[in-house]
Design a protein around this motif. Structure first.
Motif, PDB file in Angstrom:
ATOM      1  N   GLN A   1       0.849  -1.196   0.000  1.00 18.91           N
ATOM      2  CA  GLN A   1       0.000   0.000   0.000  1.00 18.91           C
ATOM      3  C   GLN A   1       0.879   1.237   0.000  1.00 18.91           C
ATOM      4  O   GLN A   1       1.920   1.275   0.659  1.00 18.91           O
ATOM      5  CB  GLN A   1      -0.891  -0.012   1.257  1.00 18.91           C
ATOM      6  CG  GLN A   1      -1.724   1.238   1.479  1.00 18.91           C
ATOM      7  CD  GLN A   1      -2.460   1.210   2.792  1.00 18.91           C
ATOM      8  OE1 GLN A   1      -2.374   0.240   3.542  1.00 18.91           O
ATOM      9  NE2 GLN A   1      -3.184   2.268   3.107  1.00 18.91           N
TER      10      GLN A   1
ATOM     11  N   THR B   1       3.413 -10.251   0.852  1.00 23.22           N
ATOM     12  CA  THR B   1       3.131  -8.853   1.179  1.00 23.22           C
ATOM     13  C   THR B   1       4.359  -8.192   1.766  1.00 23.22           C
ATOM     14  O   THR B   1       5.191  -8.839   2.415  1.00 23.22           O
ATOM     15  CB  THR B   1       1.963  -8.717   2.179  1.00 23.22           C
ATOM     16  OG1 THR B   1       2.274  -9.429   3.376  1.00 23.22           O
ATOM     17  CG2 THR B   1       0.669  -9.252   1.588  1.00 23.22           C
TER      18      THR B   1
ATOM     19  N   ASN C   1       4.626  -5.388   4.414  1.00 24.83           N
ATOM     20  CA  ASN C   1       3.854  -4.599   5.374  1.00 24.83           C
ATOM     21  C   ASN C   1       4.759  -3.502   5.927  1.00 24.83           C
ATOM     22  O   ASN C   1       5.910  -3.773   6.293  1.00 24.83           O
ATOM     23  CB  ASN C   1       3.327  -5.505   6.477  1.00 24.83           C
ATOM     24  CG  ASN C   1       2.360  -6.548   5.953  1.00 24.83           C
ATOM     25  OD1 ASN C   1       2.693  -7.342   5.075  1.00 24.83           O
ATOM     26  ND2 ASN C   1       1.152  -6.552   6.470  1.00 24.83           N
TER      27      ASN C   1
ATOM     28  N   ASP D   1      -3.088  -8.231   7.431  1.00 23.88           N
ATOM     29  CA  ASP D   1      -3.353  -6.806   7.337  1.00 23.88           C
ATOM     30  C   ASP D   1      -3.315  -6.191   8.729  1.00 23.88           C
ATOM     31  O   ASP D   1      -3.282  -6.904   9.727  1.00 23.88           O
ATOM     32  CB  ASP D   1      -4.700  -6.563   6.628  1.00 23.88           C
ATOM     33  CG  ASP D   1      -5.860  -7.301   7.294  1.00 23.88           C
ATOM     34  OD1 ASP D   1      -5.762  -7.625   8.506  1.00 23.88           O
ATOM     35  OD2 ASP D   1      -6.854  -7.565   6.615  1.00 23.88           O
ATOM     36  N   PRO D   2      -3.256  -4.866   8.790  1.00 25.03           N
ATOM     37  CA  PRO D   2      -3.235  -3.936   7.672  1.00 25.03           C
ATOM     38  C   PRO D   2      -1.912  -4.021   6.915  1.00 25.03           C
ATOM     39  O   PRO D   2      -0.876  -4.327   7.500  1.00 25.03           O
ATOM     40  CB  PRO D   2      -3.393  -2.569   8.346  1.00 25.03           C
ATOM     41  CG  PRO D   2      -2.780  -2.760   9.698  1.00 25.03           C
ATOM     42  CD  PRO D   2      -3.133  -4.157  10.101  1.00 25.03           C
ATOM     43  N   LEU D   3      -1.969  -3.754   5.597  1.00 27.59           N
ATOM     44  CA  LEU D   3      -0.743  -3.761   4.819  1.00 27.59           C
ATOM     45  C   LEU D   3       0.205  -2.683   5.296  1.00 27.59           C
ATOM     46  O   LEU D   3       1.425  -2.861   5.310  1.00 27.59           O
ATOM     47  CB  LEU D   3      -1.060  -3.581   3.337  1.00 27.59           C
ATOM     48  CG  LEU D   3      -1.644  -4.804   2.629  1.00 27.59           C
ATOM     49  CD1 LEU D   3      -2.085  -4.446   1.218  1.00 27.59           C
ATOM     50  CD2 LEU D   3      -0.632  -5.945   2.598  1.00 27.59           C
TER      51      LEU D   3
END
Length: 626
Positions: free
Chosen positions: A259, A293, A295, A314-316
């Motif tokens: 993100q 991912t 993060n 998550d959250p990313l």
């Protein structure tokens, strides 16, 4: 076209062709582009240089246009003077060039479609590769379906293309068609670090229909049980990542969803299950892509969670901009992300050492990190960072035997997937994504931008531990280095971060050995000097470490431990002061993880009889300053 006085190139080496004060135009057609001429030296092109870059011209441009034969082309000087010339005059050999306002010559059009077929030597099976073709005036000639100009904008790397300096490339799956001019055409083809790259000049005529190129795999480390990987890639689709991995000889590509504020990447590609290219999913099992991912939090740091199964962690991103969205509170620590990844069967990597660095120290002390990543966006411009290695050395010096891995952090077409990569020894094990993760955890790895290096310390491999009796002893270090283009200028034996032996070289294939007298616990690794760009002092490769314990005593460097402790204290201070809070319960939970790391390392210092001064860690409920 030669630029007359009063006309100069813009900041990106082109002439402006838009309506905002255009410098070049045509009355019965359209100017597509006007870019500086690239001058390739034929001797460089046909040499064994790892990187043959052209010299950009400041006085000549190649103009690509579509126009009526009677059209006139014009240039506008800085004082507004308009210089115009009929296109037909440039092809009129009887015209007096001294009478022309503009000096130019016509380049033959690319009217001949030619099929390129790329195979591995001794076979007829097309193989993926990275391809560059340019004409006699330096003009890039892309395969059909690829850009005339590779887009290197950040967050826009969605295509199977690469730009290395002034050289542009397309990734092709063994076959493509290119519209070529008649005459000499310059070709470069490469396929990773074990295949001899090709640079040739070929002649195209009206009878040329297809050309086959054979790539010679001259090094055989994959056959010897090694697999290569890139631990850090963004923005590509999984299928494009697979193609680029095949073309660059990267067996494992970790494509990371993440993100950036309100922008999310590769989230729809994550399912916590699929390994593209694996035999279980219809592939040949030799080249794999897995979506994990990255993060992130802008102060506490970034963490790469690879190969985990099930729901996305998550959250990313958290804690607000630049990583998370405006107004987002700090909801979790990297330690919590790492624990969830471990529970879901994944591999925890600390990316692009040493920044950002705040919580990295705590997570390593807590034993939540499987490997530390060295990063280089494009090794043809940057090499392995000595600063990043120094950060890794610090953790080795206090007893944390972290394997070394490498990732490109590819986010645009100017970054090379696998440009810096990890080699891990698979041995006789079957190659799957799971066995690759096990190999990384085992620690028999090296990172490289070209040279491949194998080392044993007293017959033991990186990731191993050797026990010596009280008083120590003598150990033997053996190394072997091979490369297809990046020569090793020196092999350095590193002990506890310092060079203790050095051998000078200027060769693609070499081996050597030395003996070390060991009296105290230490670690040993090999560092290779060399460069894609020909800089002998750059770092081109580094192995993970072998630990040596004398009389059962662990390695522990007080100064490094104090520095790591200060980083943990800094993370706690951030949490207490500047971090945007979500709830008291979450705040207490996050702080508890950092305090645990602090207590563990603090206890180690006292266990080793070290008296030191440090910032006390206060209770979250007591007002204080850091």
């Amino acid at each position: 076209m030669r630029l007359p006085p009063g006309v100069s190139l813009n900041a990106i080496g082109e002439l402006d062709t838009d309506d905002r004060g255009d410098q070049i135009g045509i009355d019965l057609g359209t100017v597509i582009s006007a870019r500086r001429v690239l001058d390739y030296k034929e001797s460089d092109w046909l040499s064994h240089l790892p990187d043959a870059q052209p010299a950009p011209s400041d006085s000549e441009v190649i103009v690509e246009y579509s126009a009526h034969p009677d059209a006139r082309i014009f240039l506008r000087t800085e004082d507004g003077t308009l210089l115009a010339e009929e296109l037909a005059s440039f092809d009129n050999t009887s015209a007096n060039s001294d009478q022309r306002k503009l000096e130019a010559m016509l380049i033959p059009s690319t009217m001949k479609p030619v099929k390129f077929v790329i195979v591995e030597k001794g076979t007829t099976v097309p193989v993926a590769a990275r391809l560059h073709v340019h004409g006699p005036n330096g003009e890039y000639l892309p395969p059909k379906g690829h850009h005339r100009k590779v887009n290197v904008g950040l967050f826009e790397d969605n295509f199977a293309e690469f730009a290395n300096g002034l050289n542009q490339y397309a990734y092709v799956n063994g076959q493509c068609t290119i519209d070529l001019p008649f005459g000499s055409v310059f070709v470069e083809i490469s396929k990773g670090l074990e295949v001899q790259p090709i640079r040739r000049i070929i002649d195209i005529n009206e009878h040329t229909e297809a050309i086959t190129f054979e790539l010679d795999k001259v090094l055989h480390w994959r056959e010897r049980g090694w697999v290569s990987s890139d631990t850090h890639v963004h923005f590509l689709s999984p299928q494009t990542a697979l193609l680029e991995g095949q073309a660059e000889g990267v067996n494992v590509v970790n494509l990371l969803a993440s993100q950036w504020g309100e922008m999310f990447s590769n989230v729809g590609d994550f399912d916590g299950r699929t390994t593209l290219g694996a035999k279980d999913f219809g592939g040949d099992g030799e080249f794999l892509v897995r979506v994990g991912t990255e993060n992130r939090q802008q102060v506490l740091g970034h963490i790469s969670l690879l190969g985990y199964e099930g729901a996305m962690i998550d959250p990313l991103c958290t804690g607000g901009p630049d990583e998370a969205a405006i107004g987002d509170p700090l909801e979790t620590t990297m330690a919590e992300w790492a624990e969830r990844c471990r529970r879901q069967g994944g591999l925890v990597v600390m990316p692009h050492a040493p920044n950002p660095q705040a919580e990295r120290a705590a997570d390593i002390v807590l034993g939540l990190v499987d490997a530390l990543e060295i990063m280089s966006f494009n090794p043809r411009r940057w090499q392995i960072s000595a600063f990043a290695l120094a950060d890794w050395y610090r953790y080795l010096n206090i007893g944390y035997q972290l394997p070394l891995v490498a990732g490109s952090d590819k986010m645009d077409a100017a970054s090379l997937l696998g440009g810096i990569r990890t080699y891990a020894r698979l041995g006789a094990n079957d190659f799957t994504f799971r066995t690759w993760m096990d190999c990384i955890r085992g620690g028999d790895t090296f990172v490289t931008v070209g040279p491949l290096v194998n080392v044993t310390v007293e017959g033991r491999l990186p990731g191993s531990k050797i026990s010596l009796p009280a008083g120590g002893g003598t150990i033997g270090v053996h190394w072997e280095v091979e490369a297809v283009s990046v020569r090793a200028s020196a092999v350095e034996v590193i002990r506890n971060g310092l060079v203790v032996e050095q051998a000078k070289y200027d060769d693609l294939s070499l081996s050597g050995q030395c003996s070390l007298n060991i009296t105290e616990s230490c670690w040993v690794a090999i560092r290779i000097r060399g460069s894609v760009a020909g800089r002998d002092t750059d770092i081109a490769a580094h192995t993970s470490a072998v630990f040596i314990e004398v009389d059962g005593r662990a390695i522990f460097a007080t100064s490094d431990a104090v520095a790591v402790l200060a980083q943990i204290e800094g993370s706690i201070a951030y949490l207490d002061t500047l971090a945007p809070r979500s709830s008291e319960a979450k705040q207490a939970r996050m702080r508890a993880a950092l305090e645990l790391a602090h207590h563990r390392l603090h206890h180690q210092l006292h266990h080793h009889g070290v008296g030191h001064q440090h910032t006390p860690v206060h209770s979250i409920h007591i007002a204080h300053e850091h």
